[in-house]
Structures are given as C-alpha cells and as structure tokens.
Write an enzyme that holds these catalytic residues in place. Structure first.
Site, PDB file in Angstrom:
ATOM      1  N   ASP A 120       0.812  -1.288  -0.031  1.00 32.29           N
ATOM      2  CA  ASP A 120       0.144   0.020   0.305  1.00 32.29           C
ATOM      3  C   ASP A 120       0.876   1.333   0.097  1.00 32.29           C
ATOM      4  O   ASP A 120       2.028   1.398   0.761  1.00 32.29           O
ATOM      5  CB  ASP A 120      -0.908  -0.058   1.157  1.00 32.29           C
ATOM      6  N   HIS A 144       0.426  -7.618  -1.302  1.00 36.17           N
ATOM      7  CA  HIS A 144      -1.097  -8.425  -1.253  1.00 36.17           C
ATOM      8  C   HIS A 144      -1.664  -8.048  -2.633  1.00 36.17           C
ATOM      9  O   HIS A 144      -1.297  -7.157  -3.504  1.00 36.17           O
ATOM     10  CB  HIS A 144      -1.944  -7.984  -0.192  1.00 36.17           C
TER      11      HIS A 144
HETATM   12  C1  OGA Z   1      -6.273  -2.710   0.286  1.00 27.33           C
HETATM   13  C2  OGA Z   1      -6.449  -3.872  -0.498  1.00 27.33           C
HETATM   14  C3  OGA Z   1      -7.317  -5.891  -0.811  1.00 27.33           C
HETATM   15  C4  OGA Z   1      -8.874  -6.581  -0.807  1.00 27.33           C
HETATM   16  O1  OGA Z   1      -7.159  -2.666   1.141  1.00 27.33           O
HETATM   17  O2  OGA Z   1      -5.419  -1.966   0.218  1.00 27.33           O
HETATM   18  O3  OGA Z   1      -5.491  -4.053  -1.524  1.00 27.33           O
HETATM   19  O4  OGA Z   1      -8.885  -7.774  -0.819  1.00 27.33           O
HETATM   20  N1  OGA Z   1      -7.395  -4.561  -0.523  1.00 27.33           N
HETATM   21  O5  OGA Z   1      -9.890  -5.920  -0.780  1.00 27.33           O
HETATM   22 MN    MN Z   2      -3.673  -2.659  -0.828  1.00 26.83          MN
END
Ligand code: OGA
Ligand code: MN
Length: 284
Positions: A106, A259
């Site tokens: 992020d 992620h």
């Molecule tokens: C975030 C993101 C992932 C999701 O909130 O930074 O990448 O699964 N979310 O919503």
């Molecule tokens: Mn994210």
C-alpha cells in the site's frame, strides 16, 4: 485480557484470539498485538464488530492514521476510513472498485509508504474474493547470498499511475485519476531491499502494481530482474491466502509484505470493506 496467537503458515500470518477490538485495550494487550504484528506481518482477528470510530481508535494504537489520495472514497463521517467496495449507488461506485487486484504494497508510490493497513470485512460475497499476502522478508531470506548482495544498494521507482496504465484502464467503472490527484502522487524512489525499523529484518520492497523500474539498469535488465523477483516472492510457500468472513479484521505490514485481492467473485454480490492505514517511515 489473555490473547492467543496461532500461526497460519510457514512464512507469515497469525490468527489472534481472545480480543474484542471494539473495547479499549489494556497496555499489555496492545503491546502483545504490536509484538505479534512485527513477528508475523499479517494478523487476523475474527468476529469483530467495529464501527468506523472504533476501527480508527484501534488504528491509532499503531501510529498516525493517513488518508488516501482518492478522497472521494473516504467515509464523510470518518475521513480516515477508506471504502473498498463493488457496491454501486445510481451507477456510481460507493468505494474504490477493483482495488488492489494486482500484487502491491500500500502506497509504496509515496515518500513515506503505509506501515500498517487494517481491513475490516462488512459484506463478503458467497464465494471468492480472498486476499493473498506474500512475505517479502521470507522472500529475501530465500535468495542466495550472492543475489542478496547484487540487490543490496539498488533503488527502484514507484509510481501510482503504473497501476492505471497496466490495470485500471481496462475497466470503465474505475474512474481515472484527476489531474489534481496525479499531481499529488509523483513517482518516488525507494531502496529495493529495506530494513524493518522494528525487527531489523530485511525485505524485498518492489511490487508489480507500482514499481516501474530499477534505477541504473537498462529497460530489459530491469524488466527481467523485476519479473524474477515477483515470481520468486509469490511462490506458494511464501504466500498466505485469507478467506474472508464478515467481521474479520485483517492487518498487514506493508514494509515486509505485498498483497493481492483475488477478483474471482460475482460482481453482482456485494463485497464491502472498511480500510484504515498508518503512515510509515522513509524506507531505508
Ligand atoms: C487494500 C487492498 C485488498 C482486498 O485494502 O489495500 O488492497 O482484498 N485490499 O480488498
Ligand atoms: Mn492494498
């Protein structure tokens, strides 16, 4: 309060039990959560009933909440809460739609990227919509000492507009950045390997979503090295995949993970989440 901590896999992630995040936490519990966070990088709390104010209060235990450049998706009554949602009202998305559907860390495109992000699941589709987390410290450890030495000292350019060029531009329902928003997120340079300020552990700090190139390499060299690092870091043994239930609060350390939101659910089924985040340090 006595909390329990159960590891979720070999590389990262733990589930924390015995805590109600909506209540004020005593100092010992807050310390235990902070220590578990540094140790496991992803913490899962099940069955939490958190309103926006309570989520922001818990976020403050970890540092100063920060706001996203897409302020049109913040909650008016709680501007520190950013809405990630596929729910539309009169055709307009109520939150950032298709957020994070590519590997990323992020706000790595800012000078002081997010340290901790906290995502609270309000509505979850009947299948799919998992979030995957890759352990970038474990990924660094799994490289040969020779490769580690080659990477040390390199720097990379991170740029939010890369995600729009390569991903969001494919979807008509994801509004483009305004000129003002673009101006607020100029490209930044970060070390390719960073040291966690609390654990001292080193981690890869590049991601497919926002890392445009490695400084000083020819374009083909940069592409090849980044592609290798992305394939390496997303090896199944280095990834934890979170299967959401409504009421989950998952927090992750962007200094040592990346992620991806898996986009495999029925877009007619609501997936609605509240995110808060904590401003981090300059990566070193
Ligand atoms: C975030 C993101 C992932 C999701 O909130 O930074 O990448 O699964 N979310 O919503
Ligand atoms: Mn994210």
């Amino acid at each position: 309060m006595t909390i329990s901590i159960r590891r979720l896999n070999g590389a990262l992630g733990a589930e924390v039990g015995g805590v109600d995040l909506a209540r004020p936490l005593d100092a010992a519990t807050a310390d235990a959560i902070r220590a578990a966070f540094v140790g496991h990088a992803v913490l899962v709390f099940r069955g939490q009933d958190l309103d926006p104010a309570a989520q922001v209060a818990f976020t403050r235990l970890l540092g100063t909440p920060e706001r996203h450049v897409l302020q049109q998706f913040a909650l008016p009554e709680a501007p520190d809460v950013f809405v990630i949602s596929n729910v539309k009202e009169k055709g307009q998305p109520k939150g950032a739609i298709r957020a994070g559907q590519y590997w990323h860390s992020d706000l790595s495109y800012t000078a002081r990227p997010t340290s901790a992000s906290l995502l609270h699941a309000i509505r979850i589709p009947s299948y799919g919509g998992d979030t995957m987390f890759a352990g970038m410290a474990a990924a660094f450890d799994a490289l040969s000492p020779t490769m580690q030495g080659m990477l040390d000292g390199l720097r990379a350019v991170h740029d939010y507009t890369l995600a729009y060029e390569t991903f969001f531009s494919r979807f008509a329902d994801r509004p483009p950045l305004t000129a003002e928003q673009k101006a607020a997120v100029p490209p930044v340079e970060h070390p390719l390997v960073r040291t966690h300020p609390e654990s001292g552990r080193r981690a890869l700090f590049v991601n497919p979503g926002f890392t445009r190139r490695i400084v000083g390499l020819a374009p083909e060299e940069s592409r090849a090295l980044l592609d290798f690092l992305f394939a390496h870091a997303t090896r199944p043994d280095l990834v934890y995949r979170h299967v959401w239930r409504a009421g989950d609060l998952v927090m992750w350390d962007n200094r040592s993970t990346m992620h991806l939101a898996v986009a495999d659910y029925d877009m007619d089924e609501p997936r609605h989440m509240h995110r808060t985040s904590v401003q981090g340090d300059v990566p070193r």
